[in-house]
Design a protein around this motif. Structure first.
Motif, PDB file in Angstrom:
ATOM      1  N   MET A  58       0.802  -1.224  -0.225  1.00  0.00           N
ATOM      2  CA  MET A  58      -0.013  -0.074   0.088  1.00  0.00           C
ATOM      3  C   MET A  58       0.782   1.306   0.174  1.00  0.00           C
ATOM      4  O   MET A  58       1.714   1.438   0.738  1.00  0.00           O
ATOM      5  N   SER A  59       0.695   2.269  -0.741  1.00  0.00           N
ATOM      6  CA  SER A  59       1.175   3.247  -0.916  1.00  0.00           C
ATOM      7  C   SER A  59       1.002   4.486   0.096  1.00  0.00           C
ATOM      8  O   SER A  59      -0.203   4.235   0.816  1.00  0.00           O
ATOM      9  N   VAL A  60       1.934   5.247   0.236  1.00  0.00           N
ATOM     10  CA  VAL A  60       1.520   6.349   1.379  1.00  0.00           C
ATOM     11  C   VAL A  60       0.290   6.957   1.166  1.00  0.00           C
ATOM     12  O   VAL A  60      -0.447   7.196   1.986  1.00  0.00           O
ATOM     13  N   VAL A  61       0.289   7.457  -0.291  1.00  0.00           N
ATOM     14  CA  VAL A  61      -1.126   8.349  -0.576  1.00  0.00           C
ATOM     15  C   VAL A  61      -2.189   7.436  -0.464  1.00  0.00           C
ATOM     16  O   VAL A  61      -3.067   8.164   0.046  1.00  0.00           O
ATOM     17  N   SER A  62      -2.330   6.045  -0.570  1.00  0.00           N
ATOM     18  CA  SER A  62      -3.558   5.490  -0.682  1.00  0.00           C
ATOM     19  C   SER A  62      -3.880   5.360   0.944  1.00  0.00           C
ATOM     20  O   SER A  62      -4.963   4.943   1.026  1.00  0.00           O
TER      21      SER A  62
END
Length: 67
Positions: free
Chosen positions: A1-5
């Motif tokens: 999971m990305s930081v943005v999501s």
């Protein structure tokens, strides 16, 4: 999971009722993330003081934009 999501995004109260034309904001540990709901991959990260200065400038009219 990305930081943005992983961020908790909040839509502007001024957004369209259909939800298709929204500015979204998420608070981070170091500042604020901003994005357009039509282009969620394009995110701008700014410090809280910088965002506050921008908002103050728009409200006061000193930037030549806004009300």
């Amino acid at each position: 999971m990305s930081v943005v999501s992983a961020l908790k995004w909040i839509k502007s109260s001024y957004s369209e009722a259909s939800g298709n034309n929204c500015v979204e904001v998420a608070w981070t540990q170091t500042g604020v993330a901003l994005r357009d709901s039509k282009r969620p991959a394009d995110v701008i990260f700014v410090g809280r003081a910088s965002l506050g200065a921008l908002v103050d400038g728009v409200k006061s009219g000193s930037l030549g934009i806004g009300r």
